[in-house]
Scaffold this motif. Sequence first.
Motif, PDB file in Angstrom:
ATOM      1  N   ASN A 486       0.848  -1.192   0.000  1.00 57.64           N
ATOM      2  CA  ASN A 486       0.000   0.000   0.000  1.00 57.64           C
ATOM      3  C   ASN A 486       0.883   1.241   0.000  1.00 57.64           C
ATOM      4  O   ASN A 486       1.422   1.648   1.032  1.00 57.64           O
ATOM      5  N   ASN A 489      -0.705   4.429   2.078  1.00 54.97           N
ATOM      6  CA  ASN A 489      -0.938   4.354   3.511  1.00 54.97           C
ATOM      7  C   ASN A 489      -0.164   5.482   4.199  1.00 54.97           C
ATOM      8  O   ASN A 489       1.061   5.549   4.103  1.00 54.97           O
ATOM      9  N   SER A 595      -5.400   2.957   4.780  1.00 56.59           N
ATOM     10  CA  SER A 595      -4.783   1.677   5.113  1.00 56.59           C
ATOM     11  C   SER A 595      -5.589   0.533   4.510  1.00 56.59           C
ATOM     12  O   SER A 595      -6.807   0.637   4.310  1.00 56.59           O
ATOM     13  N   PHE A 596      -4.904  -0.571   4.221  1.00 56.21           N
ATOM     14  CA  PHE A 596      -5.604  -1.787   3.832  1.00 56.21           C
ATOM     15  C   PHE A 596      -6.419  -2.308   5.017  1.00 56.21           C
ATOM     16  O   PHE A 596      -5.999  -2.202   6.176  1.00 56.21           O
ATOM     17  N   SER A 600     -10.885  -4.485   1.906  1.00 57.49           N
ATOM     18  CA  SER A 600     -10.408  -3.645   0.808  1.00 57.49           C
ATOM     19  C   SER A 600     -10.731  -4.233  -0.555  1.00 57.49           C
ATOM     20  O   SER A 600     -11.044  -3.511  -1.500  1.00 57.49           O
ATOM     21  N   SER A 623      -5.443  -8.768   4.640  1.00 57.16           N
ATOM     22  CA  SER A 623      -4.559  -7.649   4.942  1.00 57.16           C
ATOM     23  C   SER A 623      -3.750  -7.953   6.192  1.00 57.16           C
ATOM     24  O   SER A 623      -4.189  -8.714   7.071  1.00 57.16           O
ATOM     25  N   GLY A 677      -3.222  -0.807  -4.850  1.00 53.18           N
ATOM     26  CA  GLY A 677      -2.116  -1.609  -4.331  1.00 53.18           C
ATOM     27  C   GLY A 677      -1.059  -1.809  -5.392  1.00 53.18           C
ATOM     28  O   GLY A 677      -1.358  -1.885  -6.582  1.00 53.18           O
TER      29      GLY A 677
END
Length: 814
Positions: A486, A489, A595-596, A600, A623, A677
């Motif tokens: 990610n 993030n 954030s994941f 997601s 995740s 991603g």
Amino acid sequence: MTNLQFSFNISAAEAFLEDISRNQNSYFLMISRPQEWPIEDTPPSVVDSVSDQIGVWRDAIAAKRIDVTDIRLVTDRHDWTSGTVYSQFSDVDEMFRSATYESNPFYILTSESKVYKCLDNNGGAESTVEPTHTYSDLQTAGDDGYVWQFMYQLSEDDFDFVTENYIPVSLAGSTTKIGTIEYLQREVQENAKAGGIFNIRVTQTGSYWSDARILKSGLLEETFFTTHRVSNINNNAQYYSVLEDNTYDVAEFSVTGMNKFSRDVYKNWALTDLDMGTSVALPGTEFTQINFYKKILGNSGDRIYTTRFDVDPSSTTGFYNIVPYVYVTNGIGSTLESDVVAYPVFDNLGATTEPGILVDDELFIQDSKVITRVRVLDPSSNVYQPSVKVSPEPNGVGQGAGFSAEAFASPLGGHGSNAIQELGANKVMVRVFLKGSEGGAFDIQNDFRQFSLLRNPQNSGWTSGIQQGSVAGVKTSNYSVLDLRNDNNTATIRFANLSSHDENAFSIGQKVHQGEYSLNQARGTVLEWNYGVAGVLTVSVDNGKFRASVDPDEVPDTVSSGRIFYGLTTGTGYTGGGDGTDYGGFINTVTHSKSFTNLSYPVGSVVYGMNSGSTGKVVSWRSDSDGERGTLVLDNIVGGFEEPRVSVGEQLDGEQVFGFKSLNPSGEVSLSPSPVGTITKITKVPAMEDETHRLTTKVTGFFTDSDFQIKQEYLDQNISTTTFNFSGSIVGLNYTEGVTSGPNGSTVDFYLTNTNGSLTAGNVLSFNGYTAEYISTIDSEFLPYTGQVLYIENVRPVQRNTDQDEEIKLIVEF
């Protein structure tokens, strides 16, 4: 001799793996031949002939599908052994087709399961020190003089493909998980220097260099500490060259022992303090080593002028030697210096006060002032046609006459950039487990003596729902497992209020971390710094999860989790300008965004590759707890997602992906809540764990004789009809109903190979003096003699039973 490069063989092996992973063709391990060899302990050699291919089909017992988890690229295994002379890498030899490199390999596997490549074998000396390092940059010689390039370390999954003769080889993805085995290889790939020069070999030492001013601690201490001193270094000086009528920006060395030499006599030599020793001879004359090796641009009186230091030296005083300047050019006939830094080593330097021996004015033996080897200090890059030069040019006795050296070009991409190509991984290991009877498909009463590799056999149609003539195994799809990072993030870190935070406390692009080093240590890159009363730091999270202090009553200078530290993994902490004993630099809150999560990429949604346009349907998504990484499993893939790769020594990520759902009832596309991603690795796993097939012909008959009993000795005997319109060899047999024969006879299933002819209603089977009424036939699940036989191996008999798991490893060499 062949015009095809060995890399063609390696590419063919890679293409074979890729073909299996794409699942457009199917591959099976087939076992055959229950009957004995003429000499049972000496299987005959395989002949590349139609007859041998027919033979493995004629005697086929069963087949098991090979999937992507059953195959790996491998290369020959060479364990490091003390006292062995290993070959060093060469840019001119056929390293994979040479008897020399077979008997004296150039790469090794150590006791720590690390793989290294030899860049320098110390002139053909024995290796006595096992390497253990994992350095990704320029390698230095060990105590035995060997220089080893770390390539990679075997992982837990690799050991399934390790044998006495082979080790697996692969490339690392673009993981950022510091501390993992894969990250070690990723660093090597990323730091590889395309066109770097890592080894220079002296081919002829030549004559001594009489004008070289070389002293070394431990030989003549009193001279060392008086005549070769540097009293000052000015890194911001200028020097006017009379010969060239040009002014240079230089580093100016104020030295002792140079006033007797004329101006610019040492122009284009080198000034250095390397290899001068470290001992102390006289009080107050401790040797301070700066570690410099600089080209001399001129000298005048007690001043020597060199190229400038990029950073001011750590000390302005020290000691010096003057040695020939070794450099590397790039291109045939070129005289232009490359950026390779090469340092001449004088291993045999000696001094004496004995009369009758030719010495210089500092009592160092002239014949000992010979260049014995050249050490690379900076390999640089993009040097593909290297030539080694020395200044002053060798000319006559006492001036290095006859000296020559050669430089070795790096593999395309640089040392460590592609272990598969560099270690000659032109073989594929096929590893298949046979588990008992594999649900009844594999006979366990008899043994077998042949393995073969089968491509695209056709179904016979006897299995329900399977069309005759269709290719077996291709409907069993593979999943693609995408490891994602990610890149979006972020952590917003708010510090405790101060009168004012320092404007220069953080800079964009700066690496920061939190807490002690671990696999889950919080690490990131500064995106924004808003100083003032309430300092707010925005960080792109690379690893772990930033957090505020968990206990406001903790003593601030003992808290690591509640502060931000400079550097990638270690460094000093931000204290808000204080001394670390107050709450300056202490964190109030941390907020993570983008954030994941485990939602997601919803199951059933579609993932899209932003470069390739490829798509896949989500089977599962998981995740990590920090929202920084995740594992995405896809099927029904259209196209091919871009994987991480190494390009000209640079480690590149795979493409970015995002998710969206299918059309909803209103005909509109519904987006999923997935962030973008970045692919760091792609692996393939089979959607089905096993696919096995019975290849024997199953014939059922009824024996009316109550004396008939199944016996082990019946295996490998022939069964036929009384009219001789059918025959076959018995691989296995069992009672269809019950476990023994009875007064009314027995129904028996025979499993046959090498069948000829066909059976029809009313046929009578004849076997070992008994007869049976023919009941039914179930043919092999494959159409015999279809597909391609790619590989055959004859072995000694392999016996099996219900509880036995058999591991079969085949090596297919390209």
